[in-house]
Scaffold this motif. Sequence first.
Motif, PDB file in Angstrom:
ATOM      1  N   PRO A 171       0.815  -1.227   0.000  1.00 51.98           N
ATOM      2  CA  PRO A 171       0.000   0.000   0.000  1.00 51.98           C
ATOM      3  C   PRO A 171       0.849   1.278   0.000  1.00 51.98           C
ATOM      4  N   GLY A 172       2.005   1.225   0.600  1.00 52.97           N
ATOM      5  CA  GLY A 172       2.899   2.387   0.621  1.00 52.97           C
ATOM      6  C   GLY A 172       3.457   2.761  -0.732  1.00 52.97           C
ATOM      7  N   ASP A 173       3.279   1.889  -1.716  1.00 56.73           N
ATOM      8  CA  ASP A 173       3.724   2.206  -3.081  1.00 56.73           C
ATOM      9  C   ASP A 173       2.680   3.005  -3.854  1.00 56.73           C
ATOM     10  N   THR A 174       1.516   3.208  -3.253  1.00 57.20           N
ATOM     11  CA  THR A 174       0.456   3.973  -3.904  1.00 57.20           C
ATOM     12  C   THR A 174       0.911   5.401  -4.159  1.00 57.20           C
ATOM     13  N   ALA A 175       0.850   5.808  -5.420  1.00 56.61           N
ATOM     14  CA  ALA A 175       1.325   7.132  -5.818  1.00 56.61           C
ATOM     15  C   ALA A 175       1.103   7.316  -7.303  1.00 56.61           C
ATOM     16  N   ALA A 176       1.283   8.557  -7.745  1.00 57.23           N
ATOM     17  CA  ALA A 176       1.411   8.826  -9.172  1.00 57.23           C
ATOM     18  C   ALA A 176       2.880   8.656  -9.532  1.00 57.23           C
ATOM     19  N   TYR A 177       3.145   7.888 -10.569  1.00 60.22           N
ATOM     20  CA  TYR A 177       4.516   7.594 -10.990  1.00 60.22           C
ATOM     21  C   TYR A 177       4.847   8.387 -12.250  1.00 60.22           C
ATOM     22  N   TYR A 178       6.021   9.010 -12.231  1.00 64.33           N
ATOM     23  CA  TYR A 178       6.470   9.868 -13.319  1.00 64.33           C
ATOM     24  C   TYR A 178       7.797   9.360 -13.870  1.00 64.33           C
ATOM     25  N   CYS A 179       7.920   9.397 -15.195  1.00 59.81           N
ATOM     26  CA  CYS A 179       9.224   9.112 -15.785  1.00 59.81           C
ATOM     27  C   CYS A 179       9.878  10.434 -16.190  1.00 59.81           C
ATOM     28  N   ALA A 180      11.193  10.420 -16.241  1.00 62.45           N
ATOM     29  CA  ALA A 180      11.940  11.631 -16.536  1.00 62.45           C
ATOM     30  C   ALA A 180      13.209  11.284 -17.299  1.00 62.45           C
ATOM     31  N   ALA A 181      13.679  12.249 -18.086  1.00 62.42           N
ATOM     32  CA  ALA A 181      14.885  12.077 -18.890  1.00 62.42           C
ATOM     33  C   ALA A 181      15.912  13.127 -18.499  1.00 62.42           C
ATOM     34  N   ARG A 182      17.145  12.696 -18.456  1.00 62.44           N
ATOM     35  CA  ARG A 182      18.236  13.565 -18.039  1.00 62.44           C
ATOM     36  C   ARG A 182      19.319  13.563 -19.101  1.00 62.44           C
ATOM     37  N   ARG A 183      19.709  14.727 -19.540  1.00 63.77           N
ATOM     38  CA  ARG A 183      20.825  14.827 -20.485  1.00 63.77           C
ATOM     39  C   ARG A 183      22.088  14.449 -19.723  1.00 63.77           C
ATOM     40  N   GLY A 184      22.655  13.341 -20.084  1.00 62.54           N
ATOM     41  CA  GLY A 184      23.833  12.872 -19.374  1.00 62.54           C
ATOM     42  C   GLY A 184      23.908  11.371 -19.415  1.00 62.54           C
TER      43      GLY A 184
ATOM     44  N   VAL B 165      24.995   9.378 -16.552  1.00 60.52           N
ATOM     45  CA  VAL B 165      24.885   8.722 -15.257  1.00 60.52           C
ATOM     46  C   VAL B 165      23.445   8.722 -14.748  1.00 60.52           C
ATOM     47  N   ALA B 166      23.038   7.613 -14.132  1.00 59.05           N
ATOM     48  CA  ALA B 166      21.753   7.552 -13.451  1.00 59.05           C
ATOM     49  C   ALA B 166      21.826   8.426 -12.204  1.00 59.05           C
ATOM     50  N   SER B 167      20.790   9.187 -11.944  1.00 59.02           N
ATOM     51  CA  SER B 167      20.803  10.107 -10.816  1.00 59.02           C
ATOM     52  C   SER B 167      19.506  10.021 -10.022  1.00 59.02           C
ATOM     53  N   PRO B 168      19.578  10.077  -8.693  1.00 59.92           N
ATOM     54  CA  PRO B 168      18.376  10.116  -7.869  1.00 59.92           C
ATOM     55  C   PRO B 168      17.847  11.531  -7.637  1.00 59.92           C
ATOM     56  N   ASN B 169      18.524  12.520  -8.167  1.00 58.46           N
ATOM     57  CA  ASN B 169      18.191  13.923  -7.915  1.00 58.46           C
ATOM     58  C   ASN B 169      17.228  14.438  -8.977  1.00 58.46           C
ATOM     59  N   GLU B 170      15.995  14.717  -8.571  1.00 55.17           N
ATOM     60  CA  GLU B 170      14.983  15.134  -9.544  1.00 55.17           C
ATOM     61  C   GLU B 170      15.355  16.434 -10.240  1.00 55.17           C
ATOM     62  N   TYR B 171      16.149  17.260  -9.609  1.00 56.23           N
ATOM     63  CA  TYR B 171      16.488  18.556 -10.198  1.00 56.23           C
ATOM     64  C   TYR B 171      17.494  18.420 -11.329  1.00 56.23           C
ATOM     65  N   GLU B 172      18.045  17.233 -11.496  1.00 58.76           N
ATOM     66  CA  GLU B 172      18.979  16.991 -12.600  1.00 58.76           C
ATOM     67  C   GLU B 172      18.267  16.499 -13.858  1.00 58.76           C
ATOM     68  N   TYR B 173      16.956  16.328 -13.786  1.00 60.69           N
ATOM     69  CA  TYR B 173      16.206  15.836 -14.940  1.00 60.69           C
ATOM     70  C   TYR B 173      15.610  16.986 -15.735  1.00 60.69           C
ATOM     71  N   ASP B 174      15.652  16.837 -17.037  1.00 64.09           N
ATOM     72  CA  ASP B 174      15.288  17.926 -17.932  1.00 64.09           C
ATOM     73  C   ASP B 174      13.884  17.794 -18.510  1.00 64.09           C
ATOM     74  N   TYR B 175      13.399  16.584 -18.629  1.00 62.66           N
ATOM     75  CA  TYR B 175      12.096  16.348 -19.256  1.00 62.66           C
ATOM     76  C   TYR B 175      11.295  15.389 -18.382  1.00 62.66           C
ATOM     77  N   TRP B 176       9.998  15.677 -18.309  1.00 68.41           N
ATOM     78  CA  TRP B 176       9.102  14.875 -17.476  1.00 68.41           C
ATOM     79  C   TRP B 176       7.868  14.471 -18.256  1.00 68.41           C
TER      80      TRP B 176
END
Length: 123
Positions: free
Chosen positions: A87-100, A102-113
């Motif tokens: 139940p804790g996984d309940t949420a709206a899920y978003y994909c994002a793309a980052r120019r670069g 490396v995989a990053s956990p920082n949402e502010y490094e993503y350019d497109y949503w």
Amino acid sequence: VQLQASGGGLVQTGGSLRLSCAASGRSISNYAMGWFRQAPRKEREFVAAISRGGGSTFYADSVKGRFSISRDNAKNTVYLQMNSLKPGDTAAYYCAARRGVVASPNEYEYDYWGQGTQVTVSS
């Protein structure tokens, strides 16, 4: 690049879902990709990310061992396989793309949503 997430739905605890993120406009081979989620009245949080080449993945501790991110550059699509859902996984899920690379956990490094796809896990 435009991103379209799909595959969400209602599932019981312990069930599985596979989310897809289809890209258009440019090839996702140019981007590292990530999945994030946001539950009601909570901040958006990192879920998983994959490097541009697909050789490196990174997961939030809360989903490690249950979720798996993958990419198919030929289909211009990124996937999030979600198993043993809670139940804790309940949420709206978003994909994002980052120019670069490396995989990053920082949402502010993503350019497109993309828009979100809703996942609801019932107890």
